[in-house]
Design a protein around this motif. Sequence first.
Motif, short mmCIF file in Angstrom:
data_model
loop_
_atom_site.label_atom_id
_atom_site.label_comp_id
_atom_site.label_asym_id
_atom_site.label_seq_id
_atom_site.Cartn_x
_atom_site.Cartn_y
_atom_site.Cartn_z
N LEU A 176 -1.51 9.14 -4.23
CA LEU A 176 -1.81 7.73 -4.44
C LEU A 176 -2.77 7.53 -5.61
O LEU A 176 -2.62 6.58 -6.39
CB LEU A 176 -2.42 7.14 -3.16
N ALA A 177 -3.75 8.44 -5.74
CA ALA A 177 -4.74 8.30 -6.81
C ALA A 177 -4.14 8.51 -8.19
O ALA A 177 -4.69 8.05 -9.19
CB ALA A 177 -5.89 9.28 -6.58
N SER A 178 -3.01 9.21 -8.27
CA SER A 178 -2.39 9.45 -9.58
C SER A 178 -1.40 8.36 -9.97
O SER A 178 -0.98 8.28 -11.13
CB SER A 178 -1.67 10.81 -9.57
N ARG A 196 11.76 6.92 -3.14
CA ARG A 196 11.80 7.88 -2.04
C ARG A 196 10.40 8.41 -1.71
O ARG A 196 10.05 8.61 -0.54
CB ARG A 196 12.74 9.03 -2.42
N VAL A 197 9.61 8.63 -2.76
CA VAL A 197 8.23 9.08 -2.55
C VAL A 197 7.42 8.01 -1.82
O VAL A 197 6.69 8.29 -0.86
CB VAL A 197 7.56 9.42 -3.90
N LEU A 198 7.57 6.75 -2.23
CA LEU A 198 6.82 5.67 -1.59
C LEU A 198 7.23 5.50 -0.14
O LEU A 198 6.38 5.26 0.73
CB LEU A 198 7.04 4.36 -2.36
N VAL A 199 8.51 5.65 0.13
CA VAL A 199 8.97 5.57 1.52
C VAL A 199 8.38 6.73 2.34
O VAL A 199 7.97 6.55 3.50
CB VAL A 199 10.51 5.61 1.58
N TRP A 237 -3.61 2.70 0.59
CA TRP A 237 -2.17 2.46 0.58
C TRP A 237 -1.86 0.98 0.41
O TRP A 237 -0.94 0.59 -0.32
CB TRP A 237 -1.55 2.99 1.87
N GLU A 238 -2.65 0.12 1.04
CA GLU A 238 -2.45 -1.33 0.88
C GLU A 238 -2.67 -1.75 -0.57
O GLU A 238 -1.92 -2.57 -1.12
CB GLU A 238 -3.40 -2.08 1.80
N ARG A 239 -3.67 -1.17 -1.21
CA ARG A 239 -3.95 -1.52 -2.61
C ARG A 239 -2.84 -1.00 -3.54
O ARG A 239 -2.49 -1.65 -4.52
CB ARG A 239 -5.31 -0.96 -3.02
N ILE A 240 -2.31 0.17 -3.24
CA ILE A 240 -1.21 0.69 -4.05
C ILE A 240 0.03 -0.19 -3.88
O ILE A 240 0.78 -0.44 -4.84
CB ILE A 240 -0.90 2.15 -3.65
N GLN A 241 0.27 -0.71 -2.70
CA GLN A 241 1.40 -1.60 -2.48
C GLN A 241 1.23 -2.89 -3.28
O GLN A 241 2.20 -3.41 -3.85
CB GLN A 241 1.54 -1.91 -0.99
N ILE A 242 0.02 -3.40 -3.33
CA ILE A 242 -0.25 -4.59 -4.14
C ILE A 242 0.02 -4.28 -5.61
O ILE A 242 0.62 -5.08 -6.34
CB ILE A 242 -1.71 -5.05 -3.95
#
Length: 861
Positions: A176-178, A196-199, A237-242
């Motif tokens: 997530l950090a990358s 696929r990675v995000l899923v 994870w919520e911030r990455i989704q945003i």
Amino acid sequence: MSAGWRTLLLRIGDRCPEYGGSADHKEHIETCYGVLSREYEHSREAIFELKYLEVLTEIFFLPKQFLLECAEQLPHKIPFFGVLVGLINLENEDFAKDIVDTTQAKLQDALHSENRDRIRILLRFLSGLMCSKVVVPNSIVETFETLLSSAATILDEETGNPSWQPRADFYVYCILASLPWGGPELFEQVPDEFERVLVGIQSYISIRRHFDDIAFSVFETDEGHSPNKKDFMEDLWERIQILSRSGWKVKSVPKPHLPFEAQLVAGKSHRLSPISCPPPNLSQTNSEILKGQEKHEADLKYPQRLRRLHIFPTNQAEDSRKECAFYLVSLPVSFRYEYLMAETIFSQLLLLPNPPFRPIYYTLVIIDLCKALPGAFPSVVVGAVHALFDRISNMDMECRTRLILWFSHHLSNFQFIWPWQEWSYVKDLPRWAPQRVFVQEVLEREIRLSYFEKIKQSIEDAAELEELLPPKAGPNFKFLSDESTENTDGHKLSKELVGMVRGKKNVRDIILWVEEHVIPTNGAEFALDVVSQTLLDIGSKSFTHLITVLERYGQIISKLCPNEEMQLLLMDEVGAYWKNSTQMTAIAIDRMMGYRLISNLAIVKWVFSPANVEQFHVSDRPWEILRNAVSKTYNRISDLRKEIQSLKKGLQVAKEVSAKATKELEEAKSVLEIVEGQPAPAERPGRLRRLQAYADKAKKEEVTTEESLEAKGALLARALEESKELLKLLFKRFVDVLTERLPAVSADGEIPNLRAGYQNVNFAAQDLETATMEIDNENGADKNSEPNGQNTKNDYNVGELEQWCLCTLGYLKSFSRQYATEIWSQIAMLDEEVFVGDIHPLIRKAAFSGLCRFTNEGSQL
């Protein structure tokens, strides 16, 4: 080789628009590329396998593999280093391939050596190389999927070990950090694989155990729970989704590869060799205790990431807090970052269980920043202190202590100047109110760093606070001579003892005098009273005088205190003599423990004596003494272990030297020659004597080292046994005093809410006109602003008994958390002898949450 290319590489991107500059980074990259290419042709090894170099100040040296080390040490410039490698890849594919292979090897090594920072940064670097067409995007996806697969395996009950979830969380965190650095390119070039990675990440988040961070939360809610509804992974994870929904647009991440994209696509993209994660540590038991120990070990190796304190309203930290979090100090950025800087520094200072660096480090950083940014940062620090002060009632006890120590030290570097009048209302609060106690403890610590009159003068604008100043430090000598008392037995004996000390009488003579002239007539307790008070008075001039007295005459005290009962009386005498100085009381007891005049068990019993128990919620005095005793106990064990390790190495060397010397001697003796028809040694007698002496010396060294090792081993065994008894007594005393005072659980099983009636001050909910600290004019204050943190509430609704319980439970959790490793090694004994029977749920919750211990049902207390 000239240092020009190295300087260019270090400064690459410094003045780019993303970092607040106006320079054309494309031109800088091209210049750096040209110089580096020429140097590379002449000395490839010097660039790629550089050992040690001094740059500019001759202090900043660069280790081998210069480019990779630059990427690791300057991670915010990874996009620029990636473009540079990409340009070199157009002309020299072997160089780029070496970079990729070496990075992969470093990543593989970091995974198995559990080097967390290197894993995270190398994944970011690989993402940067992928953006510059050096690495095939599918290789990055495969690496992510390997980490995800390992994380999922760890959580599997059959093939993994859920106790090691912190490792699995860390792997997913690194992915997530990358993504802010490589997500846009992955989304554009391999959208299906990236999806696929995000899923996979979503699936992992759904099966992992939520981390209830009550043990590591700086603040608790009124119900005694962590205020963070989401744990770190869920929040990230919520911030990455945003970020995903916004098209992966991150303004603060430079994209220097875009102007070179037409060139970079012509280069060859290299495949990254597959990586492998270390296999999960399989659990061999269903024991709740052993699983708890495994989880604790995992938490130590993969601690939680930094979390925000939310001490500023969100509109002042802006939207760049995540991207800027790693580069707050001295980083030129294009947005206002003072609040984010303060947020990050205080978050680390108060991070539980331990800050990344020693607390003094943060003190120095804040001081330097206040001096470097006098028009901006001091006002932000003031706002941070006010925000934390407003929430001090809900703050973890260990964090409260850290804040007191930092704040008093910070003020000592700025002439103790502070707007105390804004906190003058605390005088009218109950004496147990946390805000009042905080101000009281800060003033006491300031006096330690200065002197009474100076601190009294510093609060002259808030004269009401003088009531919170401790008594003026000074001894309280029981046998001080005056006309009315100088004829008492105590005064006469004290005066005689002073004469003996000044007359340089030896310790044996003084002990004989005590045994023959004092004890028979007045008793052992009276003798201890006279001797301890007199020796303390002789050593009262300074810390050095005290140490000298204890070193020279400690045997007298030791003779009078053969058991814990007398040691308790000795500490009573110390407390009485230094009743006006918490500092000297703590120092004297600490030194006496160091000289083994007082045992750690006696100190625990004394701290939990009725007189001290009544001070638990209004003074740090007993807690400071207890912290020192427990810390010294485990520091002694740590030192012994280090000495034993050193002796083991020394013994191995001594054995090798002895064996070699013996072998040389035997070989020399075995060489014979015929003299007058008889065999005789061929070596000269002088050499044989030297070899014999050398062998004897080596053997003696081996025996001496072995004896020292045995002695240290015995000391360690004794220290470990003492620590076991210390833990048992410490927790037993906590349980006893809390059981006496905690409100009972109701008949229907409802646990009492100790904070009932307290209304928390929510800083973020206050009028933003009061909270705002914008720096618009030259003196750093908004013309419309009002004093920050002004609290007009002059009452505290938690009763004294409830506050005592809250403080004592807080310290119980703090000790459990700080010494969790040692406690887990003795948890079976504690379960059998301390945590038995009908223990109050709040006691169990405080002790177990400090250990992050789970119940049999799998829920964390």
